[in-house]
Design a protein around this motif. Structure first.
Motif, short mmCIF file in Angstrom:
data_model
loop_
_atom_site.label_atom_id
_atom_site.label_comp_id
_atom_site.label_asym_id
_atom_site.label_seq_id
_atom_site.Cartn_x
_atom_site.Cartn_y
_atom_site.Cartn_z
N GLN A 133 -12.66 -13.01 -5.27
CA GLN A 133 -11.96 -11.95 -5.98
C GLN A 133 -12.26 -10.58 -5.37
O GLN A 133 -11.38 -9.73 -5.28
CB GLN A 133 -12.33 -11.97 -7.47
N LEU A 134 -13.51 -10.36 -4.95
CA LEU A 134 -13.85 -9.10 -4.28
C LEU A 134 -13.05 -8.95 -2.99
O LEU A 134 -12.55 -7.87 -2.68
CB LEU A 134 -15.35 -9.03 -3.97
N ASP A 135 -12.93 -10.05 -2.22
CA ASP A 135 -12.11 -10.01 -1.01
C ASP A 135 -10.66 -9.68 -1.35
O ASP A 135 -10.01 -8.90 -0.64
CB ASP A 135 -12.18 -11.34 -0.26
N ALA A 136 -10.15 -10.25 -2.44
CA ALA A 136 -8.77 -9.98 -2.85
C ALA A 136 -8.61 -8.51 -3.25
O ALA A 136 -7.59 -7.88 -2.91
CB ALA A 136 -8.37 -10.91 -4.00
N VAL A 137 -9.58 -7.96 -3.96
CA VAL A 137 -9.52 -6.54 -4.34
C VAL A 137 -9.49 -5.68 -3.09
O VAL A 137 -8.72 -4.70 -3.01
CB VAL A 137 -10.69 -6.15 -5.26
N ALA A 138 -10.29 -6.03 -2.09
CA ALA A 138 -10.30 -5.27 -0.84
C ALA A 138 -8.93 -5.33 -0.16
O ALA A 138 -8.42 -4.30 0.32
CB ALA A 138 -11.38 -5.79 0.09
N LEU A 139 -8.33 -6.49 -0.13
CA LEU A 139 -7.00 -6.63 0.48
C LEU A 139 -5.95 -5.85 -0.31
O LEU A 139 -5.11 -5.16 0.28
CB LEU A 139 -6.61 -8.10 0.55
N ILE A 140 -5.99 -5.94 -1.61
CA ILE A 140 -5.03 -5.23 -2.46
C ILE A 140 -5.20 -3.72 -2.32
O ILE A 140 -4.22 -2.99 -2.16
CB ILE A 140 -5.16 -5.69 -3.93
N GLY A 142 -6.42 -2.07 0.19
CA GLY A 142 -5.93 -1.69 1.52
C GLY A 142 -4.42 -1.64 1.58
O GLY A 142 -3.83 -0.72 2.15
N ALA A 143 -3.77 -2.65 0.99
CA ALA A 143 -2.30 -2.69 0.99
C ALA A 143 -1.73 -1.50 0.22
O ALA A 143 -0.77 -0.87 0.67
CB ALA A 143 -1.81 -4.01 0.38
N LEU A 144 -2.32 -1.17 -0.92
CA LEU A 144 -1.85 -0.03 -1.70
C LEU A 144 -2.05 1.28 -0.94
O LEU A 144 -1.16 2.13 -0.87
CB LEU A 144 -2.55 0.03 -3.05
#
Length: 151
Positions: A133-140, A142-144
């Motif tokens: 989930q932390l990795d997903a937050v980092a990806l999200i 960055g995308a934003l």
């Protein structure tokens, strides 16, 4: 081409995201203030100054580094200066040669606040999420950030 508005489901996600981030920031800010006497704004300014060469920055560079308007920064610096956390040098009418300088008391306050602040971040954010989930937050995040128009 007609404007595309968010769907009801997309708006629910947006609102949940914004409300959660605001609630999280509020709890972290409250703990920082209660446990250290520093506001989130104080901590942000002190962090930027502590990382700057010779712990000093021009006001315009400090404002840009922390994403604040110059007027907001000026008012906040006045409050911090009265508490001896920072000092302003060279403010004799021409701010182009001026600097905001981290005072010893500001450095001490910042360093004293770091462990309580990072403990709150760990407890309220990191510990709530799995590594995936932390990795997903980092990806999200960055995308934003990448999708935002240039400021």
């Amino acid at each position: 081409m007609p404007r595309r508005l968010p769907t009801s489901a997309e708006l629910r996600v947006w609102r949940d995201f914004i409300e959660t981030v605001e609630a999280l920031r509020g709890v972290v800010a409250g703990r920082l203030q209660t446990e250290t006497g520093l506001s989130p704004g104080d901590y942000t300014v002190l962090l930027a100054l502590s990382e700057a060469p010779q712990t000093r920055l021009r006001p315009s560079d400090l404002a840009a580094a922390i994403g604040w308007e110059r007027s907001r920064l000026s008012h906040h610096l006045g409050r911090m200066e009265r508490r001896d956390l920072i000092r302003r040098e060279g403010f004799s009418g021409d701010s182009r040669g001026a600097f905001v300088v981290l005072e010893d008391a500001g450095s001490t306050a910042f360093h004293s606040a770091t462990v309580p602040h990072l403990t709150a971040v760990r407890e309220l954010f990191v510990d709530a999420l799995t590594p995936d989930q932390l990795d997903a937050v980092a990806l999200i995040s960055g995308a934003l950030r990448d999708h935002l128009p240039d400021r």
